[in-house]
Design an enzyme around this catalytic site. Structure first.
Site, PDB file in Angstrom:
ATOM      1  CD  GLU A 166      -2.913  -1.353   2.307  1.00  0.00           C
ATOM      2  OE1 GLU A 166      -2.859  -0.071   3.247  1.00  0.00           O
ATOM      3  OE2 GLU A 166      -3.946  -1.900   2.252  1.00  0.00           O
ATOM      4  CD  GLU A 351      -3.794  -5.906   3.808  1.00  0.00           C
ATOM      5  OE1 GLU A 351      -4.504  -5.015   4.261  1.00  0.00           O
ATOM      6  OE2 GLU A 351      -2.412  -5.517   3.838  1.00  0.00           O
TER       7      GLU A 351
HETATM    8  O1  IFM Z   1      -3.967  -3.260   8.950  1.00  0.00           O
HETATM    9  C1  IFM Z   1      -3.988  -2.588   7.822  1.00  0.00           C
HETATM   10  C2  IFM Z   1      -2.853  -3.123   7.096  1.00  0.00           C
HETATM   11  O2  IFM Z   1      -1.828  -2.923   7.696  1.00  0.00           O
HETATM   12  C3  IFM Z   1      -2.844  -2.449   5.634  1.00  0.00           C
HETATM   13  N1  IFM Z   1      -3.867  -2.621   4.963  1.00  0.00           N
HETATM   14  C4  IFM Z   1      -5.295  -2.330   5.569  1.00  0.00           C
HETATM   15  C5  IFM Z   1      -5.459  -3.062   7.097  1.00  0.00           C
HETATM   16  C6  IFM Z   1      -6.692  -2.577   7.640  1.00  0.00           C
HETATM   17  O3  IFM Z   1      -6.577  -1.262   8.016  1.00  0.00           O
END
Ligand code: IFM
Length: 446
Positions: A166, A351
């Site tokens: 990210e 994710e």
């Molecule tokens: O916890 C975070 C992660 O580190 C990166 N993506 C989003 C998740 C939830 O906010």
């Protein structure tokens, strides 16, 4: 009940990140990271929470791998803390820190779980920040050198590498909104960080290719689907700008096409680093897969006085504990958009998951909402596969509750509950549900 079945070999996994779960960030010769420094600065995190103990995974990794084995997960995405390996970010190597990941990878291999390693999930060595961090152009070399060392150490066993997690969040939440480390508020800095992240990413990919290792490398990007609030041209353009600003195009256009996306440039060119064009050829570099993180969607309206002329409006959808709209069809939109625009060889959802208020009742956590959330998103992923998206795997965020950055331990994303007092792990109903999904390689159809 009708089931949808994923293709054979589909990697159903779980994800975590170093600073969020490991604890003991300074153990065995590690250096401090910007998150260690930031979370120890008063007023930066909820309840002044830090990653000092977190899930104590640094000690309990064997138990956690055993838990994953019990759930049957096929793959585990985790990150390496750069300052464990290079306490000052460059120069001196800390083999003891590297050993931790070496042991973790062995443990995973013994359990039959495939490791997916993220090289950077936000814990930059603090001493590099003292030299400007992501604002110093040298970071491309620092990162590539660190990555190369890790490739050499673990590349015999690890076959999937993610350079950055990210990068949008690092750039904007860390350098424009000031909510994440290093806590800056400067829009010029944010765009410079984007550019240097891309340079660092591409240099690391080149280093990986030079090692001639068997394996694949990609990048993981955050996304929120952006729908126009009406069919008026102004709203459609605003949604497109928002999409190019916060989603995959900001990074995939440079990587796949060697240029920043046009709608974004039309509103943000003034913020781009000087002579950025000269780096674009170097940034354009083949990758093996794209990692997509997806949690929620936004409804976008044109608002001439707002930054970049975009404003989010509430459409009354149900929200998670993070205040994020639940919008599963947005996952389909993002996946099909990536496929259509860049046709990567592979896509992984690196994710997806949700924070809800979890309550332990008689030793159990009945998190039906999380199950419902995951089921709806799995259905959208399946639909995307049916429509030609090269989706090869899906990682649920997260294996267990953990340090949710500025929100500390107040938000629980895990399918495994962590009692932070005792470090006891409790399988939530969603973990049991997911174990079944993995066993059957299938989810109930919606
Ligand atoms: O916890 C975070 C992660 O580190 C990166 N993506 C989003 C998740 C939830 O906010």
């Amino acid at each position: 009940m009708k089931n949808i079945k994923f293709p054979e070999g589909f990697k159903l996994g779980v994800a975590t990140a170093s600073y969020q779960i490991e604890g003991l960030p300074l153990a065995d010769g590690a250096g401090p990271s910007i998150w260690h420094r930031f979370s120890h600065t008063p007023g930066t995190t909820y309840n002044s929470d830090t990653g000092d103990i977190a899930c104590d995974h640094y000690h309990r990794y064997k138990e956690d791998v055993a838990l994953m084995k019990e759930l049957g997960v096929k793959a585990y995405r985790f990150s390496i803390a750069w300052p464990r390996v290079f306490p000052y970010g460059k120069g001196k190597i800390n083999l003891k820190g590297m050993d931790f990941y070496d042991r973790l990878v062995d443990e995973l291999m013994d359990a039959g779980i495939e490791p997916f390693i993220t090289l950077y999930h936000w814990d930059l060595p603090a001493t590099l920040q003292d030299e400007g961090g992501w604002l110093n152009r040298d970071i491309a070399n620092w990162f590539a050198d660190y990555a190369d060392f890790v490739f050499q150490k673990l590349g015999d066993r690890v076959k999937h590498w993610i350079t950055l997690n990210e990068p949008w969040v690092t750039a904007f939440v860390g350098h424009l909104f000031g909510e994440h480390a290093p806590g800056m508020r400067d829009i010029y800095a944010a765009f410079e960080v984007v550019h240097n992240e891309l340079r660092a990413h591409s240099k690391a990919v080149k280093a990986f290719r030079e090692e001639n290792l068997e394996g694949e490398i990609g990048i993981t990007l955050s996304n929120h689907s952006q729908s126009p609030a009406s069919q008026e041209e102004a709203d459609i353009t605003a949604a497109q700008v928002a999409h190019e600003y916060v989603n995959y195009p900001l990074f995939l256009n440079p990587i796949f096409k060697g240029d920043y996306p046009q709608h974004l440039l039309s509103v943000a060119k003034e913020y781009m680093p000087k002579a950025y064009e000269q780096d674009m050829d170097e940034i354009k570099e083949d990758i093996d897969f794209v990692g997509i993180n997806y949690y929620s969607g936004n409804l976008v309206k044109a608002e001439p006085n707002a930054p970049f002329g975009i404003k989010n409006v509430d459409r009354g959808l149900e929200k998670t504990e993070m205040g994020w709209e639940i919008y599963p069809q947005g996952l389909y939109e993002i996946l099909t958009g990536v496929q259509k625009n860049y046709a990567p060889m592979k896509i992984f959802i690196t994710e997806n998951g949700a924070a809800f208020k979890d309550v332990v009742e008689d030793g159990e956590v009945h998190d039906d909402k999380r199950i419902e959330y995951l089921k709806a998103h799995f259905n959208q992923a399946y639909k995307a596969i049916q429509d030609g998206v090269n989706l090869k795997g899906y990682f649920v965020w997260s294996l267990m509750d953990n340090f949710e950055w500025a929100k500390g331990y107040s938000k629980r994303f895990g399918i495994v509950y962590v009692d932070y007092e005792t470090q006891e792990r409790i399988l939530k109903d969603s973990a049991k549900w997911y174990a079944n999904v993995i066993k059957n390689n299938a989810v109930e159809a919606e």
